[in-house]
Scaffold this motif. Structure first.
Motif, PDB file in Angstrom:
ATOM      1  N   THR A 107       0.839  -1.206   0.000  1.00  0.00           N
ATOM      2  CA  THR A 107       0.000   0.000   0.000  1.00  0.00           C
ATOM      3  C   THR A 107       0.872   1.253   0.000  1.00  0.00           C
ATOM      4  O   THR A 107       0.689   2.156  -0.817  1.00  0.00           O
ATOM      5  CB  THR A 107      -0.924  -0.011   1.243  1.00  0.00           C
ATOM      6  N   HIS A 108       1.840   1.302   0.910  1.00  0.00           N
ATOM      7  CA  HIS A 108       2.685   2.493   0.980  1.00  0.00           C
ATOM      8  C   HIS A 108       3.591   2.616  -0.240  1.00  0.00           C
ATOM      9  O   HIS A 108       3.877   3.727  -0.693  1.00  0.00           O
ATOM     10  CB  HIS A 108       3.492   2.485   2.288  1.00  0.00           C
ATOM     11  N   MET A 109       4.013   1.479  -0.792  1.00  0.00           N
ATOM     12  CA  MET A 109       4.849   1.555  -2.015  1.00  0.00           C
ATOM     13  C   MET A 109       4.036   2.103  -3.174  1.00  0.00           C
ATOM     14  O   MET A 109       4.528   2.903  -3.965  1.00  0.00           O
ATOM     15  CB  MET A 109       5.375   0.166  -2.390  1.00  0.00           C
ATOM     16  N   LEU A 110       2.776   1.666  -3.298  1.00  0.00           N
ATOM     17  CA  LEU A 110       1.929   2.189  -4.384  1.00  0.00           C
ATOM     18  C   LEU A 110       1.708   3.690  -4.210  1.00  0.00           C
ATOM     19  O   LEU A 110       1.811   4.460  -5.176  1.00  0.00           O
ATOM     20  CB  LEU A 110       0.582   1.463  -4.405  1.00  0.00           C
ATOM     21  N   MET A 111       1.416   4.119  -2.976  1.00  0.00           N
ATOM     22  CA  MET A 111       1.190   5.550  -2.733  1.00  0.00           C
ATOM     23  C   MET A 111       2.453   6.346  -3.063  1.00  0.00           C
ATOM     24  O   MET A 111       2.383   7.381  -3.731  1.00  0.00           O
ATOM     25  CB  MET A 111       0.792   5.769  -1.262  1.00  0.00           C
ATOM     26  N   ALA A 112       3.596   5.836  -2.614  1.00  0.00           N
ATOM     27  CA  ALA A 112       4.853   6.547  -2.856  1.00  0.00           C
ATOM     28  C   ALA A 112       5.199   6.552  -4.349  1.00  0.00           C
ATOM     29  O   ALA A 112       5.687   7.556  -4.879  1.00  0.00           O
ATOM     30  CB  ALA A 112       5.987   5.892  -2.053  1.00  0.00           C
ATOM     31  N   ALA A 113       4.931   5.447  -5.027  1.00  0.00           N
ATOM     32  CA  ALA A 113       5.232   5.375  -6.469  1.00  0.00           C
ATOM     33  C   ALA A 113       4.375   6.376  -7.229  1.00  0.00           C
ATOM     34  O   ALA A 113       4.857   7.086  -8.121  1.00  0.00           O
ATOM     35  CB  ALA A 113       4.978   3.954  -6.982  1.00  0.00           C
ATOM     36  N   HIS A 114       3.115   6.465  -6.851  1.00  0.00           N
ATOM     37  CA  HIS A 114       2.213   7.420  -7.495  1.00  0.00           C
ATOM     38  C   HIS A 114       2.698   8.854  -7.264  1.00  0.00           C
ATOM     39  O   HIS A 114       2.820   9.648  -8.205  1.00  0.00           O
ATOM     40  CB  HIS A 114       0.799   7.207  -6.942  1.00  0.00           C
ATOM     41  N   GLU A 115       3.021   9.167  -6.005  1.00  0.00           N
ATOM     42  CA  GLU A 115       3.510  10.522  -5.674  1.00  0.00           C
ATOM     43  C   GLU A 115       4.790  10.856  -6.431  1.00  0.00           C
ATOM     44  O   GLU A 115       4.993  11.990  -6.848  1.00  0.00           O
ATOM     45  CB  GLU A 115       3.857  10.597  -4.176  1.00  0.00           C
ATOM     46  N   CYS A 168      -3.391  -2.733  -6.716  1.00  0.00           N
ATOM     47  CA  CYS A 168      -2.596  -2.376  -7.907  1.00  0.00           C
ATOM     48  C   CYS A 168      -3.534  -1.993  -9.052  1.00  0.00           C
ATOM     49  O   CYS A 168      -3.326  -0.995  -9.744  1.00  0.00           O
ATOM     50  CB  CYS A 168      -1.711  -3.544  -8.346  1.00  0.00           C
ATOM     51  N   ARG A 169      -4.547  -2.839  -9.236  1.00  0.00           N
ATOM     52  CA  ARG A 169      -5.478  -2.575 -10.343  1.00  0.00           C
ATOM     53  C   ARG A 169      -6.137  -1.210 -10.190  1.00  0.00           C
ATOM     54  O   ARG A 169      -6.254  -0.451 -11.153  1.00  0.00           O
ATOM     55  CB  ARG A 169      -6.537  -3.682 -10.369  1.00  0.00           C
ATOM     56  N   HIS A 170      -6.530  -0.854  -8.964  1.00  0.00           N
ATOM     57  CA  HIS A 170      -7.231   0.424  -8.781  1.00  0.00           C
ATOM     58  C   HIS A 170      -6.290   1.614  -8.897  1.00  0.00           C
ATOM     59  O   HIS A 170      -6.702   2.680  -9.360  1.00  0.00           O
ATOM     60  CB  HIS A 170      -8.004   0.410  -7.464  1.00  0.00           C
ATOM     61  N   PHE A 171      -5.025   1.460  -8.522  1.00  0.00           N
ATOM     62  CA  PHE A 171      -4.067   2.548  -8.762  1.00  0.00           C
ATOM     63  C   PHE A 171      -3.908   2.783 -10.270  1.00  0.00           C
ATOM     64  O   PHE A 171      -3.727   3.905 -10.711  1.00  0.00           O
ATOM     65  CB  PHE A 171      -2.707   2.245  -8.117  1.00  0.00           C
ATOM     66  N   ARG A 172      -4.005   1.712 -11.034  1.00  0.00           N
ATOM     67  CA  ARG A 172      -3.920   1.881 -12.496  1.00  0.00           C
ATOM     68  C   ARG A 172      -5.192   2.546 -13.022  1.00  0.00           C
ATOM     69  O   ARG A 172      -5.121   3.548 -13.741  1.00  0.00           O
ATOM     70  CB  ARG A 172      -3.708   0.512 -13.168  1.00  0.00           C
ATOM     71  N   GLU A 173      -6.337   2.009 -12.605  1.00  0.00           N
ATOM     72  CA  GLU A 173      -7.596   2.541 -13.148  1.00  0.00           C
ATOM     73  C   GLU A 173      -7.857   3.984 -12.695  1.00  0.00           C
ATOM     74  O   GLU A 173      -8.291   4.817 -13.478  1.00  0.00           O
ATOM     75  CB  GLU A 173      -8.765   1.652 -12.707  1.00  0.00           C
ATOM     76  N   ASP A 174      -7.576   4.262 -11.414  1.00  0.00           N
ATOM     77  CA  ASP A 174      -7.946   5.585 -10.890  1.00  0.00           C
ATOM     78  C   ASP A 174      -6.844   6.631 -11.077  1.00  0.00           C
ATOM     79  O   ASP A 174      -7.143   7.803 -11.245  1.00  0.00           O
ATOM     80  CB  ASP A 174      -8.289   5.490  -9.394  1.00  0.00           C
TER      81      ASP A 174
END
Ligand code: NAD
Length: 339
Positions: A107-115, A168-174
């Motif tokens: 979760t934190h890696m996805l948030m950090a990757a997005h940021e 992961c899927r929702h970080f891609r879609e959203d």
């Protein structure tokens, strides 16, 4: 080697869990493929990493924390997230909280990757996401990607993987972060855990056979009746599949696993043949066993990539056995750890 269409050789690539088995090999693989800027992160002190690439940006961080993930992701163009608190059946059946807390890492890696504006994110899911009811027989039908639903995965570890796949899927879609998700099936090879409680069947069997041989013993303990079936993927296939899926347009979770099905007794036969011994098997029927049978259906990966794992178990176990033998017979201060 041809330039990757999705990442330049001078773009920063982050590998988390780089001190572990697959992550350590992946750092070496990225280097061999010409990547010049690799950041390698793990929670373990450097002298406990299975492999270290000295020219990588090697960092010790606990990626359950959001700030640590921010530090790890800063400036990265791609992330391979392999960090997880995991092990073989003996670990995941008795450490469900630890396994589920890996949700903080992803979760934190996805948030950090997005940021950080990361373009592509790889997540290492597992065959443990597959529904238990599809794995009750030894002559199991290989698992297709669709078999993860209706969901009833491995308790603890499998639920966390399934949840993180969806995250992961929702970080891609959203948010437009390109995510790639593979479901590894039992990866084995040199430079992995073979003792201490987190090891998986191939390494554990090598260790038991070597220990018995070195001690002049005649018996090994085997978990279960040995009739349970599995497929095992050699690390070279895992690395090829990992990189190929990351470079591809495959957005939904995909199997990366072998479809060479064996019983655990057959796996022991192979190791005994390599070692040149025959040992008596003492079956422990109340040991952690996991599902009764499991194999990978590779229809989709063949269709999408024109490739599927194909290294024969006999070949891969030979290499693995020899590495473990060296580890068990070489004093720890003389063991080398270079990727
Ligand atoms: P491994 O245990 O060898 O490597 C995982 C690494 O993650 C370890 O070095 C560990 O120290 C690190 N880690 C754990 N918690 C961390 C934290 N809080 N911060 C930073 N690093 C942390 O395991 P592996 O076999 O290399 O597996 C890699 C990935 O592939 C994992 O996500 C695993 O669930 C997945 N997977 C592996 C297999 C397999 O058969 N090996 C099968 C299915 C899925």
């Amino acid at each position: 080697m041809a330039e990757s269409p999705v990442v330049g050789r001078d773009d920063l690539v982050l590998v988390t869990g780089a001190g572990g088995f697959i992550g350590g090999h992946l750092v070496g693989e990225l280097r061999r493929r010409g990547h010049r800027r690799i950041r390698a992160v793990d929670i373990k002190p450097l002298d406990e990493w299975f492999q270290v690439l000295p020219e990588a940006d090697n960092r010790i961080l606990d990626l359950r924390g959001r700030e640590a993930c921010r530090e790890a992701a800063r400036g990265a163009r791609q992330v391979y997230n392999l960090a997880a608190d995991m092990g073989g059946m003996g670990f995941i059946e008795t450490h469900k909280v630890e396994c589920m807390l890996s949700v903080l890492i992803n979760t934190h890696m996805l948030m950090a990757a997005h940021e950080a504006g990361v373009e592509r994110y790889f997540y290492s899911s597992s065959a443990c996401v597959y529904a238990a009811e599809k794995q009750t027989m030894t002559d199991v039908t290989p698992l297709k990607e669709a078999d993860a639903y209706p969901a009833m995965p491995e308790d603890g570890y499998g639920w966390e993987k399934l949840f993180s796949e969806r995250m992961c899927r929702h970080f891609r879609e959203d948010f437009g972060l390109e995510t790639r998700i593979v479901r590894y099936h039992n990866v084995y090879g040199p430079h992995g855990t073979y003792e201490g409680g987190r090891e998986k069947a191939p390494a554990a069997i090598c260790r038991k056979v070597i220990a018995a041989t070195l001690a002049g013993g005649s018996e090994i303990e085997v978990w279960g009746d040995g009739q349970q079936t599995r497929s095992f993927m050699y690390i070279d296939d895992c690395l090829f599949g990992t990189y190929a899926v990351m470079e591809s347009d495959i957005r939904d979770p995909i199997n990366v696993g072998s479809d060479e099905l064996v019983t655990i007794n057959q796996l022991i036969d192979i190791v005994e043949e390599i070692a040149g011994v025959r040992l008596t098997r003492r079956h422990t029927l109340d040991a952690p066993l996991g599902v009764r049978g499991r194999s990978s259906d590779n229809t989709r990966i063949r269709r999408e990539l024109g490739w599927a794992p194909s290294t024969r178990l006999r070949y891969g176990m030979d290499t693995t056995y020899r590495w473990i033998y060296d580890q068990m017979t070489t004093p720890s201060e003389r063991r080398r750890i270079y990727a």
